[in-house]
Scaffold this motif. Structure first.
Motif, PDB file in Angstrom:
ATOM      1  N   ALA A  76       0.852  -1.182   0.000  1.00 20.71           N
ATOM      2  CA  ALA A  76       0.000   0.000   0.000  1.00 20.71           C
ATOM      3  C   ALA A  76       0.892   1.238   0.000  1.00 20.71           C
ATOM      4  CB  ALA A  76      -0.938  -0.007   1.201  1.00 20.71           C
ATOM      5  N   ILE A  77       0.353   2.302  -0.573  1.00 16.67           N
ATOM      6  CA  ILE A  77       1.131   3.521  -0.771  1.00 16.67           C
ATOM      7  C   ILE A  77       0.485   4.640   0.034  1.00 16.67           C
ATOM      8  CG2 ILE A  77       2.137   5.068  -2.499  1.00 16.67           C
ATOM      9  CD1 ILE A  77       2.842   2.050  -2.867  1.00 16.67           C
ATOM     10  N   GLY A  78       1.279   5.308   0.828  1.00 13.99           N
ATOM     11  CA  GLY A  78       0.798   6.435   1.621  1.00 13.99           C
ATOM     12  C   GLY A  78       1.029   7.756   0.903  1.00 13.99           C
ATOM     13  N   VAL A  98       5.853   3.330   1.103  1.00 14.66           N
ATOM     14  CA  VAL A  98       5.265   1.991   0.960  1.00 14.66           C
ATOM     15  C   VAL A  98       5.124   1.323   2.325  1.00 14.66           C
ATOM     16  CG1 VAL A  98       5.520  -0.270  -0.146  1.00 14.66           C
ATOM     17  CG2 VAL A  98       6.385   1.787  -1.295  1.00 14.66           C
ATOM     18  N   PHE A  99       3.977   0.708   2.541  1.00 12.92           N
ATOM     19  CA  PHE A  99       3.795  -0.125   3.730  1.00 12.92           C
ATOM     20  C   PHE A  99       3.036  -1.372   3.315  1.00 12.92           C
ATOM     21  CE2 PHE A  99       0.354   2.966   3.544  1.00 12.92           C
ATOM     22  CZ  PHE A  99      -0.769   2.202   3.759  1.00 12.92           C
ATOM     23  N   THR A 100       2.842  -2.265   4.274  1.00 11.74           N
ATOM     24  CA  THR A 100       2.157  -3.535   4.023  1.00 11.74           C
ATOM     25  C   THR A 100       0.786  -3.529   4.654  1.00 11.74           C
ATOM     26  OG1 THR A 100       4.183  -4.847   3.960  1.00 11.74           O
ATOM     27  CG2 THR A 100       2.196  -5.993   4.617  1.00 11.74           C
ATOM     28  N   TYR A 122     -11.466   5.563   6.980  1.00 14.45           N
ATOM     29  CA  TYR A 122     -11.691   5.009   5.637  1.00 14.45           C
ATOM     30  C   TYR A 122     -10.709   5.636   4.656  1.00 14.45           C
ATOM     31  CZ  TYR A 122     -14.029   9.466   5.759  1.00 14.45           C
ATOM     32  OH  TYR A 122     -14.272  10.796   5.953  1.00 14.45           O
ATOM     33  N   GLU A 123     -10.316   4.876   3.640  1.00 18.21           N
ATOM     34  CA  GLU A 123      -9.484   5.401   2.550  1.00 18.21           C
ATOM     35  C   GLU A 123      -9.874   4.665   1.275  1.00 18.21           C
ATOM     36  OE1 GLU A 123      -5.302   5.128   3.411  1.00 18.21           O
ATOM     37  OE2 GLU A 123      -5.419   6.557   5.074  1.00 18.21           O
ATOM     38  N   ALA A 124     -10.585   5.314   0.378  1.00 18.29           N
ATOM     39  CA  ALA A 124     -10.927   4.729  -0.922  1.00 18.29           C
ATOM     40  C   ALA A 124      -9.669   4.630  -1.784  1.00 18.29           C
ATOM     41  CB  ALA A 124     -11.960   5.604  -1.633  1.00 18.29           C
ATOM     42  N   GLU A 125      -9.452   3.463  -2.403  1.00 19.38           N
ATOM     43  CA  GLU A 125      -8.216   3.305  -3.180  1.00 19.38           C
ATOM     44  C   GLU A 125      -8.411   2.446  -4.426  1.00 19.38           C
ATOM     45  OE1 GLU A 125      -4.682   2.725  -0.953  1.00 19.38           O
ATOM     46  OE2 GLU A 125      -5.429   3.942   0.717  1.00 19.38           O
ATOM     47  N   LEU A 126      -7.708   2.817  -5.467  1.00 22.40           N
ATOM     48  CA  LEU A 126      -7.552   1.961  -6.642  1.00 22.40           C
ATOM     49  C   LEU A 126      -6.538   0.867  -6.298  1.00 22.40           C
ATOM     50  CD1 LEU A 126      -7.905   1.526  -9.807  1.00 22.40           C
ATOM     51  CD2 LEU A 126      -5.817   2.892 -10.014  1.00 22.40           C
ATOM     52  N   GLN A 153     -10.609  -0.622   0.026  1.00 21.00           N
ATOM     53  CA  GLN A 153     -10.712   0.273   1.181  1.00 21.00           C
ATOM     54  C   GLN A 153      -9.525  -0.032   2.089  1.00 21.00           C
ATOM     55  OE1 GLN A 153     -11.752   2.592   3.098  1.00 21.00           O
ATOM     56  NE2 GLN A 153     -13.384   3.454   1.832  1.00 21.00           N
ATOM     57  N   ASP A 154      -8.705   0.971   2.308  1.00 19.60           N
ATOM     58  CA  ASP A 154      -7.572   0.825   3.224  1.00 19.60           C
ATOM     59  C   ASP A 154      -8.020   1.328   4.593  1.00 19.60           C
ATOM     60  OD1 ASP A 154      -5.128   0.716   4.478  1.00 19.60           O
ATOM     61  OD2 ASP A 154      -4.313   2.480   3.450  1.00 19.60           O
ATOM     62  N   ILE A 155      -8.832   0.489   5.277  1.00 14.89           N
ATOM     63  CA  ILE A 155      -9.322   0.889   6.611  1.00 14.89           C
ATOM     64  C   ILE A 155      -8.119   0.972   7.558  1.00 14.89           C
ATOM     65  CG2 ILE A 155     -10.858   0.286   8.524  1.00 14.89           C
ATOM     66  CD1 ILE A 155     -12.506   0.833   6.133  1.00 14.89           C
ATOM     67  N   GLY A 172      -1.561  -0.961  12.004  1.00 16.00           N
ATOM     68  CA  GLY A 172      -2.743  -0.109  12.083  1.00 16.00           C
ATOM     69  C   GLY A 172      -3.677  -0.272  10.903  1.00 16.00           C
ATOM     70  N   LYS A 173      -3.170  -0.835   9.816  1.00 12.07           N
ATOM     71  CA  LYS A 173      -3.971  -0.996   8.607  1.00 12.07           C
ATOM     72  C   LYS A 173      -4.255  -2.460   8.296  1.00 12.07           C
ATOM     73  CE  LYS A 173      -2.440   3.386   6.719  1.00 12.07           C
ATOM     74  NZ  LYS A 173      -3.509   3.816   5.791  1.00 12.07           N
ATOM     75  N   SER A 174      -3.980  -3.333   9.266  1.00 13.17           N
ATOM     76  CA  SER A 174      -4.103  -4.774   9.005  1.00 13.17           C
ATOM     77  C   SER A 174      -4.976  -5.519   9.992  1.00 13.17           C
ATOM     78  CB  SER A 174      -2.709  -5.423   8.991  1.00 13.17           C
ATOM     79  OG  SER A 174      -1.975  -4.986   7.878  1.00 13.17           O
TER      80      SER A 174
HETATM   81 ZN    ZN Z   1      -4.155   4.083   2.148  1.00  9.33          ZN
END
Ligand code: ZN
Length: 276
Positions: A76-78, A98-100, A122-126, A153-155, A172-174
């Motif tokens: 995932a890209i911040g 970059v993170f996982t 919430y984070e809407a993502e392609l 969604q990168d919750i 935090g994102k997993s």
């Molecule tokens: Zn994100």
């Protein structure tokens, strides 16, 4: 033909308009039905003809799982949209941040999101789905390594993400269910211009995020080239490409039980996830 590959109860299905077809049946047993096998053999999906057969079911009543249920890696890209970097009060990154997201966090297009904190966001993502493995992929050749695109969604649990210093984005994102994606992997030949897709996120019907994939700071070819200089990208690897402005952390409006998250990308479909 082009394809929309979904995962229904652990079986690969091809979505055709309002209906879905069981891949194993539609391929006369050539495919086992394992969604990951379908991802690995995606080139053959283009040859399957659905016109002459009757579908097994309707999309409207289907509950799809994550279309790539067991990727080896989920990148995932911040801070990959300028508006979002601005609201996060961060400088624009000079190279991709970059993170996982650990693959165990993946969820389906209509699955519940199980909140564990008062600071879930919430984070809407392609999301890019790698279709051909490779190392040192040049930007010019990058799209040839993509099987298709999907909605993600990168919750994010902001409290957990920033509990450590420096922050541990990965954890935090997993959390379980914090990676809804789908409803299908849409083959790239169905997408006329992947760098011009409207992306939105609504919470309880209120528009919170509205962007366009053309606003990515590091576009899809750049991300694939950058990552593949460091490691081998494998078939089925996912890349969440970053989110536009409008996240909850910027307004203080975090997710709460009962909230409905609707995430859409033009031409790719829609996620509808309820927070519990
Ligand atoms: Zn994100």
């Amino acid at each position: 033909m082009a394809f929309r590959l979904g995962n229904l109860d652990g079986r690969a299905v091809l979505i055709d308009g309002e209906n879905w077809h069981d891949l194993a049946a539609a391929s006369n047993g050539s495919f086992s039905g394992d969604p990951m096998e379908a991802v690995h053999r995606h080139a053959e999906l283009h040859t399957i003809q659905l016109n002459s057969r009757s579908p097994e079911g309707a999309v409207a009543s289907a509950v799809f799982g994550p279309p790539v249920p067991c990727p080896r890696s989920v990148f995932a890209i911040g801070l990959n949209y300028a508006g979002h970097a601005g609201e996060a009060d961060m400088d624009l990154p000079e190279s991709p941040l970059v993170f996982t997201k650990f693959p165990s966090c993946l969820a389906g297009a209509t699955d519940n999101v199980e909140l564990n904190s008062d600071f879930a966001d919430y984070e809407a993502e392609l999301v890019v789905v790698i279709g051909t493995a490779g190392r040192s992929i040049s930007p010019n050749n990058a799209w040839n390594h993509v099987m298709g695109l999907t909605v993600g969604q990168d919750i994010s649990d902001r409290a957990l993400q920033f509990a450590a210093k420096p922050p541990h984005f990965d954890l935090g994102k997993s959390r379980d269910t914090y990676g809804p994606c789908g409803p299908a992997v849409v083959s790239t030949d169905l997408i006329a211009e992947p760098s011009d897709l409207r992306i939105t996120c609504d919470i309880n019907g209120e528009r919170r995020q509205s962007g366009n994939t053309g606003q990515l700071i590091f576009d899809v070819p750049t991300l694939i080239s950058y990552l593949s200089e460091i490691l081998t990208l494998e078939v089925g690897d996912l890349i969440f490409t970053g989110t536009p402005a409008g996240i909850g952390a910027s307004s203080g409006e975090f997710l709460a039980a009962g909230d409905v998250i609707e995430t859409s990308i033009e031409g790719l479909g829609k996620l509808r996830n309820v927070c519990i």
